[in-house]
Design an enzyme around this catalytic site. Structure first.
Site, PDB file in Angstrom:
ATOM      1  N   LYS A 130       0.846  -1.189   0.000  1.00 38.79           N
ATOM      2  CA  LYS A 130       0.000   0.000   0.000  1.00 38.79           C
ATOM      3  C   LYS A 130       0.886   1.245   0.000  1.00 38.79           C
ATOM      4  O   LYS A 130       1.928   1.283   0.672  1.00 38.79           O
ATOM      5  CB  LYS A 130      -0.886  -0.042   1.252  1.00 38.79           C
ATOM      6  CG  LYS A 130      -1.925   1.077   1.348  1.00 38.79           C
ATOM      7  CD  LYS A 130      -2.833   0.825   2.574  1.00 38.79           C
ATOM      8  CE  LYS A 130      -3.851   1.934   2.771  1.00 38.79           C
ATOM      9  NZ  LYS A 130      -4.725   1.663   3.944  1.00 38.79           N
ATOM     10  N   SER A 188      -9.595   1.742   3.194  1.00 36.90           N
ATOM     11  CA  SER A 188      -8.728   2.489   2.321  1.00 36.90           C
ATOM     12  C   SER A 188      -7.711   1.635   1.573  1.00 36.90           C
ATOM     13  O   SER A 188      -7.114   2.110   0.610  1.00 36.90           O
ATOM     14  CB  SER A 188      -7.995   3.553   3.137  1.00 36.90           C
ATOM     15  OG  SER A 188      -7.117   2.935   4.072  1.00 36.90           O
ATOM     16  N   SER A 206      -9.587  -0.750   7.506  1.00 34.96           N
ATOM     17  CA  SER A 206      -9.086  -0.520   6.145  1.00 34.96           C
ATOM     18  C   SER A 206      -8.416  -1.716   5.487  1.00 34.96           C
ATOM     19  O   SER A 206      -8.162  -1.697   4.288  1.00 34.96           O
ATOM     20  CB  SER A 206      -8.118   0.660   6.122  1.00 34.96           C
ATOM     21  OG  SER A 206      -8.841   1.860   6.275  1.00 34.96           O
TER      22      SER A 206
END
Ligand SMILES: [Zn+2]
Lengths: 493, 493
Positions: free
Chosen positions: B79, B154, B178
């Site tokens: 990420k 996210s 997330s």
């Protein structure tokens, strides 16, 4: 302290930022060394780079603990870190890691000599002392019409202990005395080098006045004078600010209720305090417990072990020197105020020579004067304590007079070596009693008026012969010469 | 041969036996990304050259008989909230567009040490704020199951790239769900470890006391393998736990002892819980019951306060963490500020314009909520109160885990929702975190695994939560579930 000249009392509270003597920063392993090229002692942590996290430097906590204990603070079992948030270009994270509601040191006090009456002391109470990281430095280059701003972040993350006093001081002289004693204590503890010109000790002063008017006491609005880095500046800024506030009050009549605290700076060249920014309301720092750091828990064992290992405080040293060496309070004060190095030097000379009072007087006069002339500290002083002890021992034993001893001292300063070598190089030989006696007789015979004067009770007349004796033989001990002369006159009478 | 990009375990077997080279695996991954990513948009950066070079080096070392790390040759995506020295780290924000970190996050360094091949950085909600990956400044990620749907957020990119078969493994971060929520939406397995189990050093902070890095993969076994590589205490992160890291892959083939699974009735009867999600949870309960687990009803009395508590604490910490993006040191600086500062002066104009231009709406919203919650006069009312409620929430979990080993329930109230459906309704978006934020507030580990498909062929996630440091138990239970069901083997068409 109301008088016609000063129709008000000054109320002063100090905030002293002390840079702790660690080799690395508070939350990373970057060096704290002063004077490195800009932005060289930096890493992601102290630069506040995205993703970087702080890790506490245990040594800084230890030094803060030592300081708090020496100041009589209470050490709470738990203390935590908070973020103090504001935007400034030299604050890379947008917050400063500091301590808000649970500082490492709570309360405490410092006792100082009362500048108005040296025989009295005053106790200045402390509110707290807390640890925090320093910010960087902005440099504004406005030369050639440019408005360049450069930022040096080397200082970011340097450990500071902020010591906050109660508003207990009543004169600029008291503020200076407080700072002097605090600095002395910090250097005795070796927790800070207190180099003010390097920013290791910085002072903010909160100042206002209490004015008596028609039986009422009026307080003027508080002004915080920021970032002074010499004791002289503190003293002068407070004195100036007091006058300024009095005049302002005469003009406006505004009191502490009418105006919130303002921030001023000290303009050294213009010798005046100048407003920096108007704080319409108290700054909102939006304090937040720092979630990246764990609270610090100091066990009773750690605190007590630290207390037991503390170095001697100046106040204790003053008492001890008077008791152990039978020197006067004034002399102990002078020696102790020179710092721990001079105390150690004194003790070595006093013990080595067996004559503490002579050691005290020599150190106060000859040693300190020379240090001042040469601009050196006791650690770099050319004559070691052992050497001086040997020299003074010879004076006490009557082998050297003070004047010759000073010649030897001077020689040691310039050339080094041992006392014996210096005495030899200076051609100093001990003169035997028979030789002095014949010299005395010779001079007395040549100066009958002196003999008359002495018989008439004017003992000091012999003084006029000492110079002549010294000319004939520089190694003559004046004290011995005087005694023998007196004996001769008496026996001849 | 087909290269099994859906299973790290299979890939590791083929690499170890020599049937496949790291270069072949990496090239297959890069080819797959090239094929899928124009539609999915999971990646913010693909590091083709560096990935192939790393693969070649691994192959060379394998040929030389040198020891290799536990993930040797496995392609992985991380990420874009994790700092990398060889790829930009943007947090999907204009603020950090092109930002190159000077250091690797600890988890990235551990991936490199494990010889994983990092193929790229994945898209996310800006600064990890969002539940749909629609707040990314660099374009949306679509759900590989249906491009009109969001992948969740996210860590939407990190989930989508695994679901699309680009890589078998990815790293996400979980502040309020997330990792788990996008894992549920994309039909993969994701684990949020215990707070402090995995280092946060180099994870760009959203809300420091809630953030945790974790593994995302097709199944529990691969999650365990990845967790082995990244877990463990870290001297650079004060909040990382000083505990031993067990081998999370050991014992995944069985459940030790009787498994007591807790059900929160209150959650299953929550308003807004989609019936198909509810059905999947009921089915999962039956699977565990059939496997011999004991099902126990438990209470989490303060769960109605999870979302409000979270939406005070997370924005408060975020407003503080995002202060560092001020246009002064790195990241976006407004070009307008210097030339047209207006009344505010160049410094304040730089702050306001830089932040105004580079932060998206959701980030601004949360900064404002946080600033408000922390501001003078409100701190006690909101932030301090939220911290008190957080303690009660933690106690709820502690009490519940007195009676059960794990908690089972839904991950999200609904199956994947459509692009644009909630983006203009922040409160609806915040409710996506309804079932997940509790684990972050309490710091406990929690896992999301595929537990069914809707009538529209969309994945539904099942959440398992465990007491602190019981990741092994979570993974054992998930592996058992995945032996009994085939939901995790379902792929987007
Ligand atoms: Zn540093």
């Amino acid at each position: 302290m109301l008088s016609v000249d000063q129709p008000y009392e000054i109320v002063i509270g100090l905030e002293v930022h002390v840079q702790l003597r660690t080799t690395t920063k508070l939350f990373c392993r970057c060096a704290t060394q002063f004077g490195a090229p800009p932005n060289t002692n930096v890493c992601p942590v102290c630069l506040g780079m995205p993703g970087a996290l702080p890790v506490i430097n245990e040594h800084a906590v230890q030094l803060a603990l030592q300081t708090g204990l020496a100041l009589g603070s209470t050490i709470p079992p738990m203390t935590k870190w908070d973020r103090k948030q504001y935007f400034y270009p030299d604050l890379p994270k947008g917050y400063q890691i500091s301590q808000f509601d649970l500082p490492i040191c709570d309360g405490g006090h410092l006792t100082i000599a009362d500048p108005a009456d040296e025989s009295q002391t005053r106790t200045i109470r402390l509110i707290r002392a807390h640890l925090e990281e320093d910010a960087g430095k902005s440099m504004h280059d406005e030369a050639n019409g440019r408005a360049d701003s450069r930022i040096d972040l080397n200082r970011c993350g340097t450990p500071l202990l902020e010591i906050v006093s109660q508003p207990d001081m009543r004169s600029a002289a008291e503020a200076k005395a407080f700072l002097t004693e605090l600095k002395l204590l910090l250097t005795y503890l070796d927790v800070s080098d207190c180099e003010m010109q390097e920013g290791s000790l910085r002072v903010d002063a909160n100042v206002n006045l209490k004015i008596e008017k028609a039986g009422d006491t009026i307080a003027t609005p508080i002004v915080e004078i920021k970032n002074m880095n010499s004791f002289r500046a503190v003293e002068r800024a407070i004195a100036h600010e007091a006058q300024r506030q009095y005049h302002e009050w005469e003009e406006t009549g505004l009191t502490i209720e009418d105006r919130t605290k303002r921030t001023f700076g000290w303009d050294d060249a213009a010798e005046r305090t100048v407003p920096q920014r108007e704080k319409e309301e108290a700054a909102d720092y939006r304090y937040l417990p720092d979630p990246d750091l764990l609270p610090i828990c100091l066990s009773t064992e750690t605190v007590e072990a630290t207390r037991a290992a503390l170095a001697e405080f100046p106040a204790v040293a003053r008492q001890r020197l008077q008791a152990d060496y039978e020197i006067k309070a004034y002399d102990a004060d002078v020696i102790v105020n020179q710092g721990r190095g001079v105390v150690e030097y004194f003790e070595a000379v006093a013990k080595g020579s067996g004559d503490a009072r002579r050691a005290s007087s020599w150190i106060q006069q000859d040693v300190l004067r020379t240090m001042k002339e040469q601009g050196v500290g006791i650690g770099d002083f050319a004559v070691s304590a052992d050497t001086l002890a040997e020299l003074l021992g010879q004076v006490s034993a009557g082998k050297l007079d003070n004047a010759r001893a000073r010649d030897v001292f001077q020689h040691l300063l310039e050339k080094g070596g041992s006392v014996a070598e210096a005495i030899k190089a200076l051609g100093i030989e001990s003169v035997d009693a028979g030789e002095i006696e014949s010299l005395c007789q010779e001079l007395l015979d040549a100066n009958p008026q002196v003999v008359e004067d002495v018989r008439g009770g004017k003992m000091q007349a012999i003084g006029s012969l000492i110079g002549q004796a010294k000319k004939k033989n520089p190694n003559v001990n004046p004290k011995q010469f005087r005694e023998i002369c007196l004996q001769l006159i008496e026996s001849a009478g | 041969m087909t290269i099994p990009l859906d299973s790290a375990a299979k890939l590791l077997g083929l690499l170890a036996s020599g049937e496949l080279t790291a270069r072949q695996a990496t090239q297959a991954s890069l080819d797959r990304i090239a094929a899928t990513d124009p539609e999915v948009g999971a990646f913010t950066f693909v590091n083709t050259e560096a990935a192939l070079a790393a693969a070649d080096s691994i192959d060379q070392r394998r040929r030389d008989g040198q020891p290799l790390g536990v993930l040797a040759g496995v392609p992985i995506a991380v990420k874009d909230v994790l700092c990398t020295t060889d790829m930009p780290t943007t947090c999907s924000s204009r603020m950090l567009e092109n930002h190159m970190s000077p250091y690797d996050a600890t988890v990235v360094a551990r991936l490199r040490a494990a010889d994983a091949v990092i193929v790229g950085k994945t898209n996310m909600d800006e600064f990890a704020m969002g539940a749909s990956t629609e707040t990314s400044a660099f374009g949306k990620t679509t759900n590989p199951w249906n491009p009109s749907l969001t992948p969740g957020g996210s860590s939407g990119g990190a989930a989508a790239c695994v679901a699309a078969g680009d890589v078998p493994l990815s790293l996400g971060s979980d502040t309020g769900g997330s990792i788990r929520q996008p894992a549920a939406f994309c039909g993969i397995t994701g684990l949020k470890p215990t707070y402090g189990r995995v280092s946060r050093y180099g994870l760009i902070a959203f809300a420091s006391s809630l953030d945790q890095v974790g593994p995302m993969a097709f199944d529990a076994v691969d999650c365990a393998t990845l967790l082995n590589a990244i877990a463990g205490s870290d001297a650079s992160d004060s909040t990382s736990l000083p505990v031993e890291t067990p081998d999370f892959t050991a014992g995944l083939d069985r459940i030790e002892g009787e498994l007591r699974i807790g059900i929160v009735k209150h959650h299953l009867e929550a308003e807004g819980l989609d019936p198909e999600v509810r059905q999947a949870v009921d089915d999962a309960i039956e699977v565990f019951r059939d496997a011999g687990a004991k099902i126990v009803e438990v209470e989490l009395p303060h769960s109605d306060y999870w979302v409000p508590t979270y939406y005070v604490i997370a924005p408060s910490e975020a407003s503080s963490n995002l202060s560092r993006y001020d246009g002064a040191h790195y990241g976006h600086r407004s070009p307008v500020a210097a030339s047209d500062a207006g009344d505010r002066g160049p410094l304040v104009a730089t702050y306001c314009r830089s932040r105004g231009e580079a932060f998206g709406a959701e980030v601004k919203r949360r900064i404002m909520i946080g600033m408000y919650a922390l501001s003078a006069g409100y701190g006690d009312k909101y932030y301090v109160k939220a911290l008190q409620v957080r303690r009660l929430i933690r106690q709820d979990f502690d009490s519940a885990f007195q009676n059960v080993d794990l908690l089972l329930g839904p991950v999200t109230p609904t199956p994947p929702f459509a692009m644009g459906e909630k983006i203009d309704d922040p409160l609806q978006m915040y409710l996506c975190d309804l079932f997940t934020v509790g684990a972050n507030l309490a710091g406990i580990p929690a896992l999301s695994m595929p537990g069914g498909l809707t009538s529209n062929n969309l994945p539904i996630g099942i959440q398992l939560q465990a007491p602190p440091l019981q990741e092994a138990k979570l993974l054992q239970a998930a592996a058992a579930f995945q032996r009994a069901t085939d939901w995790h083997t379902k792929r987007p068409l």
